[in-house]
Write a protein that holds these residues in place. Structure first.
Motif, PDB file in Angstrom:
ATOM      1  N   ASN A  28      35.598 -22.186 -23.763  1.00  0.00           N
ATOM      2  CA  ASN A  28      36.740 -22.665 -24.554  1.00  0.00           C
ATOM      3  C   ASN A  28      36.297 -23.596 -25.677  1.00  0.00           C
ATOM      4  OD1 ASN A  28      39.074 -21.517 -22.962  1.00  0.00           O
ATOM      5  ND2 ASN A  28      38.076 -22.699 -21.354  1.00  0.00           N
ATOM      6  N   TRP A  29      35.520 -23.069 -26.597  1.00  0.00           N
ATOM      7  CA  TRP A  29      34.937 -23.904 -27.640  1.00  0.00           C
ATOM      8  C   TRP A  29      35.983 -24.565 -28.521  1.00  0.00           C
ATOM      9  CZ3 TRP A  29      30.410 -26.077 -28.615  1.00  0.00           C
ATOM     10  CH2 TRP A  29      29.313 -25.680 -27.830  1.00  0.00           C
ATOM     11  N   ASP A  30      37.109 -23.932 -28.689  1.00  0.00           N
ATOM     12  CA  ASP A  30      38.164 -24.547 -29.495  1.00  0.00           C
ATOM     13  C   ASP A  30      38.591 -25.882 -28.887  1.00  0.00           C
ATOM     14  OD1 ASP A  30      40.334 -24.411 -31.585  1.00  0.00           O
ATOM     15  OD2 ASP A  30      41.551 -24.498 -29.773  1.00  0.00           O
ATOM     16  N   MET A  31      38.627 -25.944 -27.554  1.00  0.00           N
ATOM     17  CA  MET A  31      39.010 -27.175 -26.876  1.00  0.00           C
ATOM     18  C   MET A  31      37.850 -28.170 -26.857  1.00  0.00           C
ATOM     19  SD  MET A  31      41.249 -25.529 -23.751  1.00  0.00           S
ATOM     20  CE  MET A  31      41.974 -27.092 -23.209  1.00  0.00           C
ATOM     21  N   LEU A  32      36.625 -27.690 -26.686  1.00  0.00           N
ATOM     22  CA  LEU A  32      35.468 -28.592 -26.669  1.00  0.00           C
ATOM     23  C   LEU A  32      35.332 -29.352 -27.992  1.00  0.00           C
ATOM     24  CD1 LEU A  32      32.596 -26.568 -24.929  1.00  0.00           C
ATOM     25  CD2 LEU A  32      33.846 -28.525 -24.019  1.00  0.00           C
ATOM     26  N   LYS A  33      35.642 -28.685 -29.072  1.00  0.00           N
ATOM     27  CA  LYS A  33      35.474 -29.293 -30.387  1.00  0.00           C
ATOM     28  C   LYS A  33      36.590 -30.279 -30.727  1.00  0.00           C
ATOM     29  CE  LYS A  33      33.017 -25.313 -32.335  1.00  0.00           C
ATOM     30  NZ  LYS A  33      33.106 -24.197 -33.316  1.00  0.00           N
ATOM     31  N   HIS A  34      37.640 -30.293 -29.923  1.00  0.00           N
ATOM     32  CA  HIS A  34      38.788 -31.153 -30.253  1.00  0.00           C
ATOM     33  C   HIS A  34      39.269 -31.894 -29.007  1.00  0.00           C
ATOM     34  CE1 HIS A  34      38.734 -27.936 -33.316  1.00  0.00           C
ATOM     35  NE2 HIS A  34      39.049 -28.905 -34.131  1.00  0.00           N
ATOM     36  N   ARG A  35      38.356 -32.578 -28.352  1.00  0.00           N
ATOM     37  CA  ARG A  35      38.698 -33.344 -27.167  1.00  0.00           C
ATOM     38  C   ARG A  35      39.543 -34.559 -27.537  1.00  0.00           C
ATOM     39  NH1 ARG A  35      38.528 -30.287 -22.719  1.00  0.00           N
ATOM     40  NH2 ARG A  35      36.462 -30.078 -21.764  1.00  0.00           N
ATOM     41  N   SER A  36      40.475 -34.910 -26.640  1.00  0.00           N
ATOM     42  CA  SER A  36      41.308 -36.099 -26.855  1.00  0.00           C
ATOM     43  C   SER A  36      40.499 -37.346 -26.518  1.00  0.00           C
ATOM     44  CB  SER A  36      42.550 -36.048 -25.964  1.00  0.00           C
ATOM     45  OG  SER A  36      43.332 -34.906 -26.249  1.00  0.00           O
ATOM     46  N   PRO A  37      40.623 -38.390 -27.310  1.00  0.00           N
ATOM     47  CA  PRO A  37      39.896 -39.641 -27.013  1.00  0.00           C
ATOM     48  C   PRO A  37      40.476 -40.322 -25.778  1.00  0.00           C
ATOM     49  CG  PRO A  37      41.401 -39.936 -28.878  1.00  0.00           C
ATOM     50  CD  PRO A  37      41.398 -38.470 -28.552  1.00  0.00           C
ATOM     51  N   GLY A  38      39.613 -41.007 -25.047  1.00  0.00           N
ATOM     52  CA  GLY A  38      40.072 -41.798 -23.910  1.00  0.00           C
ATOM     53  C   GLY A  38      40.159 -41.051 -22.596  1.00  0.00           C
ATOM     54  N   MET A  39      39.869 -39.759 -22.577  1.00  0.00           N
ATOM     55  CA  MET A  39      39.933 -38.979 -21.346  1.00  0.00           C
ATOM     56  C   MET A  39      38.604 -38.269 -21.134  1.00  0.00           C
ATOM     57  SD  MET A  39      41.865 -37.882 -18.765  1.00  0.00           S
ATOM     58  CE  MET A  39      43.575 -38.062 -19.311  1.00  0.00           C
ATOM     59  N   GLN A  40      37.918 -38.560 -20.029  1.00  0.00           N
ATOM     60  CA  GLN A  40      36.649 -37.885 -19.766  1.00  0.00           C
ATOM     61  C   GLN A  40      36.906 -36.516 -19.166  1.00  0.00           C
ATOM     62  OE1 GLN A  40      33.848 -39.844 -17.152  1.00  0.00           O
ATOM     63  NE2 GLN A  40      32.180 -38.477 -17.724  1.00  0.00           N
ATOM     64  N   GLU A  41      36.508 -35.496 -19.902  1.00  0.00           N
ATOM     65  CA  GLU A  41      36.691 -34.117 -19.465  1.00  0.00           C
ATOM     66  C   GLU A  41      35.383 -33.333 -19.450  1.00  0.00           C
ATOM     67  OE1 GLU A  41      40.982 -32.870 -21.164  1.00  0.00           O
ATOM     68  OE2 GLU A  41      39.643 -33.743 -22.665  1.00  0.00           O
ATOM     69  N   ASP A  42      34.293 -33.975 -19.864  1.00  0.00           N
ATOM     70  CA  ASP A  42      32.995 -33.304 -19.944  1.00  0.00           C
ATOM     71  C   ASP A  42      31.933 -34.158 -19.270  1.00  0.00           C
ATOM     72  OD1 ASP A  42      33.835 -31.072 -21.840  1.00  0.00           O
ATOM     73  OD2 ASP A  42      34.411 -32.848 -22.973  1.00  0.00           O
ATOM     74  N   PHE A  43      31.072 -33.494 -18.478  1.00  0.00           N
ATOM     75  CA  PHE A  43      30.091 -34.201 -17.664  1.00  0.00           C
ATOM     76  C   PHE A  43      28.716 -33.571 -17.891  1.00  0.00           C
ATOM     77  CE2 PHE A  43      34.280 -34.483 -15.948  1.00  0.00           C
ATOM     78  CZ  PHE A  43      34.420 -35.802 -15.527  1.00  0.00           C
ATOM     79  N   PHE A  44      27.713 -34.422 -18.091  1.00  0.00           N
ATOM     80  CA  PHE A  44      26.386 -33.979 -18.519  1.00  0.00           C
ATOM     81  C   PHE A  44      25.299 -34.461 -17.559  1.00  0.00           C
ATOM     82  CE2 PHE A  44      29.121 -34.432 -22.161  1.00  0.00           C
ATOM     83  CZ  PHE A  44      28.795 -33.377 -23.016  1.00  0.00           C
ATOM     84  N   SER A  45      24.285 -33.610 -17.392  1.00  0.00           N
ATOM     85  CA  SER A  45      23.097 -34.004 -16.640  1.00  0.00           C
ATOM     86  C   SER A  45      21.875 -33.692 -17.509  1.00  0.00           C
ATOM     87  CB  SER A  45      23.005 -33.233 -15.317  1.00  0.00           C
ATOM     88  OG  SER A  45      21.831 -33.596 -14.606  1.00  0.00           O
ATOM     89  N   TYR A  46      21.126 -34.745 -17.853  1.00  0.00           N
ATOM     90  CA  TYR A  46      19.941 -34.591 -18.696  1.00  0.00           C
ATOM     91  C   TYR A  46      18.677 -34.879 -17.886  1.00  0.00           C
ATOM     92  CZ  TYR A  46      22.579 -34.346 -23.103  1.00  0.00           C
ATOM     93  OH  TYR A  46      23.404 -33.961 -24.130  1.00  0.00           O
ATOM     94  N   GLU A  47      17.616 -34.176 -18.223  1.00  0.00           N
ATOM     95  CA  GLU A  47      16.288 -34.423 -17.679  1.00  0.00           C
ATOM     96  C   GLU A  47      15.325 -34.549 -18.853  1.00  0.00           C
ATOM     97  OE1 GLU A  47      14.986 -34.727 -14.646  1.00  0.00           O
ATOM     98  OE2 GLU A  47      16.823 -34.474 -13.450  1.00  0.00           O
ATOM     99  N   GLU A  48      14.758 -35.745 -19.010  1.00  0.00           N
ATOM    100  CA  GLU A  48      13.800 -36.005 -20.094  1.00  0.00           C
ATOM    101  C   GLU A  48      14.379 -35.595 -21.446  1.00  0.00           C
ATOM    102  OE1 GLU A  48      10.191 -34.057 -19.020  1.00  0.00           O
ATOM    103  OE2 GLU A  48       9.753 -35.436 -17.364  1.00  0.00           O
ATOM    104  N   GLY A  49      15.644 -35.962 -21.672  1.00  0.00           N
ATOM    105  CA  GLY A  49      16.286 -35.695 -22.953  1.00  0.00           C
ATOM    106  C   GLY A  49      16.815 -34.288 -23.137  1.00  0.00           C
ATOM    107  N   LYS A  50      16.698 -33.454 -22.097  1.00  0.00           N
ATOM    108  CA  LYS A  50      17.130 -32.063 -22.192  1.00  0.00           C
ATOM    109  C   LYS A  50      18.352 -31.846 -21.309  1.00  0.00           C
ATOM    110  CE  LYS A  50      15.434 -27.403 -21.050  1.00  0.00           C
ATOM    111  NZ  LYS A  50      14.245 -26.642 -20.581  1.00  0.00           N
TER     112      LYS A  50
END
Length: 283
Positions: A28-50
């Protein structure tokens, strides 16, 4: 709002996973590009900057869809499950009454993860691409179009909400709130379908590079079966094809009427997405 660097990392990980697994992820890239501020909807896991794992939440009324991915070299290490534990306690989920996991039908890793969480298959959706053929909308048409298209206006809000509720089960309140939101996508083209001077339907177009996705396509129930939807769909398809874009749409496997319409218009199934309902723990 996601940073450009985050969007770039997500896109790179998506390409890696899709090429490795031979699947198509619905992010749903249309939604990813226009996230509402103040609400966490995306979660990331990085390893050595990747970026090695990503989980996203997509709200539709009181329902939320969960989709994500993990780099092939970092699977079975608990990355995605840790992201899910973060997400399950977020406000974005706790305010919802329904949670659906989305995974490609052919994703072995995705299906295994979903089943390990004891989710129940709720529905299946086909992604379809418009192809040339004997009955394709891209073929020559010598008749007169019975539908007219124009841009959405604020006075169309009630019509939009009513059609969303009838066709997709989205509450009118949720649609009205989304239309009023300042974070509403400015890249999605929102069109009203008219017939004999009356507004009778809606259709949305989201352009992603050389692909044009059709969303939210609905015609007033009292006027279905008269060719209005086909006429509107043909005009949109020809418009996007003239831009050099491929035309895509999604349709539920349990909606045979719509599926038959799209197949008769030249759309061909390309991918299958499964949706599993997850029962939230009682608190």
């Amino acid at each position: 709002m996601l940073k450009l660097s985050q969007l770039s990392d997500i896109l790179e990980l998506q390409h890696t996973c899709e090429q490795h697994d031979g699947i198509t992820l619905k992010l749903n890239w249309d939604m990813l590009k226009h996230r509402s501020p103040g609400m966490q909807e995306d979660f990331f896991s990085y390893e050595e900057g990747k970026l090695v794992s990503f989980l996203a939440l997509y709200g539709f009324g009181r329902k939320i869809e969960v989709c994500g991915m993990t780099h092939p070299e970092y699977r079975r290490q608990g990355h995605f499950s840790r992201l899910w534990q973060q997400a399950i306690g977020s406000e974005a989920i706790t305010r919802m009454n329904r949670v659906l996991f989305n995974t490609p039908h052919n994703s072995i890793a995705g299906q295994q993860w979903v089943q390990s969480h004891h989710a129940r298959l709720d529905s299946t959706e086909y992604s379809m691409k418009l192809e040339h053929g004997e009955h394709s909308l891209l073929g020559q048409f010598e008749g007169k179009e019975i539908a007219q298209l124009r841009r959405f206006r604020e006075e169309d809000t009630d019509l939009w909400a009513r059609l969303d509720a009838d066709a997709f089960g989205i509450s009118e309140f949720s649609t009205i709130a989304a239309l009023a939101s300042p974070s509403r996508s400015l890249t999605k083209i929102m069109l009203v379908i008219e017939h004999s001077g009356l507004a009778v339907g809606k259709i949305e177009i989201d352009r992603q590079d050389e692909h044009s996705w059709i969303y939210g396509f609905a015609v007033d129930p009292a006027l279905r079966g008269h060719g209005i939807g086909r006429s509107a769909l043909r005009q949109v398809a020809l418009q996007e094809h003239a831009r050099g874009n491929h035309v895509w749409l999604d349709v539920s496997a349990t909606n045979p009427r719509a599926l038959h319409l799209y197949e008769s218009c030249g759309f061909v199934q390309q991918d299958i997405q499964d949706y599993y309902e997850y029962e939230l723990p009682q608190t």
